[in-house]
Design an enzyme around this catalytic site. Sequence first.
Site, mmCIF file in Angstrom:
data_model
loop_
_atom_site.group_PDB
_atom_site.id
_atom_site.type_symbol
_atom_site.label_atom_id
_atom_site.label_comp_id
_atom_site.label_asym_id
_atom_site.label_seq_id
_atom_site.Cartn_x
_atom_site.Cartn_y
_atom_site.Cartn_z
ATOM 1 N N CYS A 130 0.817 -1.213 0.000
ATOM 2 C CA CYS A 130 0.000 0.000 0.000
ATOM 3 C C CYS A 130 0.851 1.264 0.000
ATOM 4 O O CYS A 130 1.980 1.271 0.486
ATOM 5 C CB CYS A 130 -0.900 0.009 1.226
ATOM 6 S SG CYS A 130 -1.888 -1.486 1.419
ATOM 7 N N ARG B 166 4.766 -0.568 -5.567
ATOM 8 C CA ARG B 166 4.474 -1.333 -4.364
ATOM 9 C C ARG B 166 3.444 -2.424 -4.617
ATOM 10 O O ARG B 166 3.337 -3.368 -3.833
ATOM 11 C CB ARG B 166 3.933 -0.400 -3.271
ATOM 12 C CG ARG B 166 4.960 0.568 -2.725
ATOM 13 C CD ARG B 166 4.300 1.622 -1.868
ATOM 14 N NE ARG B 166 5.298 2.363 -1.116
ATOM 15 C CZ ARG B 166 5.589 2.138 0.166
ATOM 16 N NH1 ARG B 166 4.963 1.200 0.820
ATOM 17 N NH2 ARG B 166 6.507 2.839 0.778
ATOM 18 N N TRP C 64 -3.336 -2.714 -1.440
ATOM 19 C CA TRP C 64 -3.154 -4.115 -1.801
ATOM 20 C C TRP C 64 -3.961 -4.911 -0.795
ATOM 21 O O TRP C 64 -3.685 -4.894 0.398
ATOM 22 C CB TRP C 64 -1.678 -4.495 -1.745
ATOM 23 C CG TRP C 64 -1.364 -5.810 -2.382
ATOM 24 C CD1 TRP C 64 -1.051 -6.032 -3.689
ATOM 25 C CD2 TRP C 64 -1.319 -7.086 -1.726
ATOM 26 N NE1 TRP C 64 -0.822 -7.369 -3.898
ATOM 27 C CE2 TRP C 64 -0.981 -8.034 -2.709
ATOM 28 C CE3 TRP C 64 -1.538 -7.512 -0.422
ATOM 29 C CZ2 TRP C 64 -0.856 -9.386 -2.426
ATOM 30 C CZ3 TRP C 64 -1.419 -8.861 -0.126
ATOM 31 C CH2 TRP C 64 -1.084 -9.784 -1.136
ATOM 32 N N ASN D 62 -1.613 2.014 5.989
ATOM 33 C CA ASN D 62 -0.755 0.897 5.590
ATOM 34 C C ASN D 62 -0.515 0.046 6.823
ATOM 35 O O ASN D 62 -0.260 0.577 7.910
ATOM 36 C CB ASN D 62 0.605 1.383 5.083
ATOM 37 C CG ASN D 62 0.504 2.152 3.785
ATOM 38 O OD1 ASN D 62 -0.549 2.180 3.153
ATOM 39 N ND2 ASN D 62 1.599 2.782 3.397
ATOM 40 N N GLY D 63 -0.516 -1.282 6.659
ATOM 41 C CA GLY D 63 -0.203 -2.143 7.789
ATOM 42 C C GLY D 63 -1.384 -2.995 8.203
ATOM 43 O O GLY D 63 -2.334 -3.209 7.462
ATOM 44 N N GLU E 61 21.547 -20.513 7.451
ATOM 45 C CA GLU E 61 21.180 -19.155 7.046
ATOM 46 C C GLU E 61 21.671 -18.123 8.064
ATOM 47 O O GLU E 61 22.159 -17.052 7.678
ATOM 48 C CB GLU E 61 19.663 -19.070 6.877
ATOM 49 C CG GLU E 61 19.097 -17.662 6.772
ATOM 50 C CD GLU E 61 19.597 -16.877 5.569
ATOM 51 O OE1 GLU E 61 19.317 -15.658 5.519
ATOM 52 O OE2 GLU E 61 20.275 -17.454 4.691
ATOM 53 N N LYS F 273 24.189 -15.051 7.144
ATOM 54 C CA LYS F 273 23.912 -13.642 7.418
ATOM 55 C C LYS F 273 25.076 -12.989 8.152
ATOM 56 O O LYS F 273 25.483 -11.875 7.835
ATOM 57 C CB LYS F 273 22.635 -13.501 8.253
ATOM 58 C CG LYS F 273 21.366 -13.603 7.485
ATOM 59 C CD LYS F 273 21.151 -12.377 6.612
ATOM 60 C CE LYS F 273 20.246 -12.722 5.448
ATOM 61 N NZ LYS F 273 20.841 -13.610 4.442
ATOM 62 N N GLU G 184 28.040 -12.558 5.810
ATOM 63 C CA GLU G 184 27.816 -11.594 4.741
ATOM 64 C C GLU G 184 28.093 -10.160 5.173
ATOM 65 O O GLU G 184 28.704 -9.386 4.433
ATOM 66 C CB GLU G 184 26.357 -11.678 4.261
ATOM 67 C CG GLU G 184 26.049 -12.839 3.341
ATOM 68 C CD GLU G 184 24.602 -12.818 2.893
ATOM 69 O OE1 GLU G 184 24.355 -12.947 1.682
ATOM 70 O OE2 GLU G 184 23.707 -12.669 3.757
ATOM 71 N N HIS H 283 30.999 -35.038 15.465
ATOM 72 C CA HIS H 283 31.701 -35.664 14.350
ATOM 73 C C HIS H 283 32.714 -34.716 13.722
ATOM 74 O O HIS H 283 32.962 -34.774 12.509
ATOM 75 C CB HIS H 283 30.701 -36.149 13.296
ATOM 76 C CG HIS H 283 29.790 -37.221 13.800
ATOM 77 N ND1 HIS H 283 30.216 -38.502 14.083
ATOM 78 C CD2 HIS H 283 28.459 -37.189 14.109
ATOM 79 C CE1 HIS H 283 29.200 -39.218 14.524
ATOM 80 N NE2 HIS H 283 28.118 -38.434 14.552
ATOM 81 N N LYS I 157 23.369 -7.441 -4.967
ATOM 82 C CA LYS I 157 21.995 -7.843 -4.650
ATOM 83 C C LYS I 157 21.486 -8.902 -5.612
ATOM 84 O O LYS I 157 20.893 -9.881 -5.211
ATOM 85 C CB LYS I 157 21.074 -6.611 -4.680
ATOM 86 C CG LYS I 157 19.640 -6.916 -4.285
ATOM 87 C CD LYS I 157 19.565 -7.385 -2.843
ATOM 88 C CE LYS I 157 18.153 -7.739 -2.440
ATOM 89 N NZ LYS I 157 18.118 -8.418 -1.132
#
Length: 599
Positions: A2, A27, A74, A98-99, A471, A475, A478, A494, A594
């Site tokens: 939105c 958006r 949306w 929005n939200g 992951e 992060k 990165e 192990h 990106k």
Amino acid sequence: MCGIIGVLGSHEVAPLLVEALKRLEYRGYDSAGIATVNAGRLDRRRAVGKLVNLSDVLVHDPLPGKSGIGHTRWATHGAATVVNAHPHRSGPVAVVHNGIIENFRELRAELDAAGLTPESQTDTETVAQLTRLYLDQGLSPVEAVEKVLPRLHGAFALAFLFDGEEDLMIAARKGSPLAIGHGLGEMYLGSDAIALAPMTDRITYLEEGDWAVLTRAGVTIRDAAGRLANRAEQKIALDQARIEKAGHRHFMAKEIAEQPVVLAEALGGGNPALPDVDFTQVDRVMLVACGTASYAGHIAKYWFEQLAGLPAEVDIASEFRYRDPVLSDRAFAIFVSQSGETADTLAALRHAKERVAKVLAVVNVPTSSIAREADVVLPIRAGIEVGVASTKAFTAQLLTLALLALKAGVDRGRIAPPALAQRLAELQALPGLMNHALSLGPRIAEIAEELSRAQDVLFLGRGAMFPLALEGALKLKEISYIHAEGYASGELKHGPIALISPEVPVIVLAPRDTLFDKTVSNMQEVMARHGKVLLISDAKGVQEAGRDAWATLTLPDCPGPFAPILYAIPAQLLAYHTAVAKGTDVDQPRNLAKSVTVE
């Protein structure tokens, strides 16, 4: 998602509002509307579909006035219909939003008792009605909004316009960004700077919890405690206005904070839809991706096999073609990519396309190359993600894959309607749980100060928490440049246990589930060797196993198989705050891009 625009101007605002909304079309939206005050009279126009439809309405039914608000919606709560489109009005007040207002059902019950019946299916209308209730009690617009805001739970950006008030607009921000624009005898409001760029290059971003009273003479901003707040005015470069941090220090922080709203919107505001994909003739799925998207695939492997009884394989896209995979016409190949332009993933898709039953694309850009070449496109709807280290795209990928696994379970007769309802309810609870996880930010920042001094970090997890450990380590690598590795907890003995020392923090992802006791046993092995453990669990898990840990983080209970989506939040925040503590470039870490468009 939105978009919001507001103008207190010296010219007719309807054309300005529509033009600004066009700049927010990226958006995504399915309806739009504007409201103005003219000669003291509040009125509005709304339309479903693209902004050209709203423009057509305004040609035939003009909306004069020099004060106005506009919105692109949306659909979340309620379908894309004119009655559900913003602005919402109740008596003398119009609101755009929005939200997600999480407690709108409780508020609606109270409003019903007061005789205020909703016209729409949206959560937003309750804000307008609650404001009207207080106005009817004799409060001024400012007093009414001040009383409304503490009663709203969830994430929101709000703009209010009032009947009889041609020189007043009120805005509020909690979780969703809002920017105020300064002009000469004019004031503006937008959900980001791109909407305001044609009108002004002087911007003030509201901070979390702020609310603002705008007149043409200027703006008064108060923080969540009601104290006057002095927010800096910035001059923006118009050619950079398309991408803004919206008051956050980094894009990554903004994108982490957006995740509850992103997931709530993707879930359809309480009516999530399963993907239109038929798994009845499929005997295997193959998940192919790179980096973070690959770890999303690894987590989804557990879901496909446990929920749907469907064998699943995971391939790194850059290796997929070179191992000469055995493909069949009864297999689905699922390619996951935020940008939809990842070269290795695109090449893997082209290799598989004529050899499998169907190629599916899980992407954030529906017009991307991977989307165009796939048989089925499943948009994750995460919105623009600027930070190189993917955050909201990762959890949005997981949500899309979770819904896909549920569809496979239904098609294969493994998930009956009651079980499906339970699983969907578990997914719908996630945005609220993620808001709780985000509130741990200050505590995580304290832990990250010490973590930033480490040279090596280990992440441990079992089951679907194992890929999340991978992951979490990625992060941290990165953006902080600290060497980190993720391991399945049972693999510790192990080999990796040789690395354990007081100088190597070990981060254990361990919700209180069926694998908890085994994970804790591995954690005890670390502590027996003077290892430094950060335990991330729920309240029961922390109570049972956190006593001797270096530090603990307590997340809300998350029953069911989808806990990795929730536990992604602390993993992301740990990486972010560690990088901030080290002073690295969070949004543009060295050597990374990106969208990786080379093999």
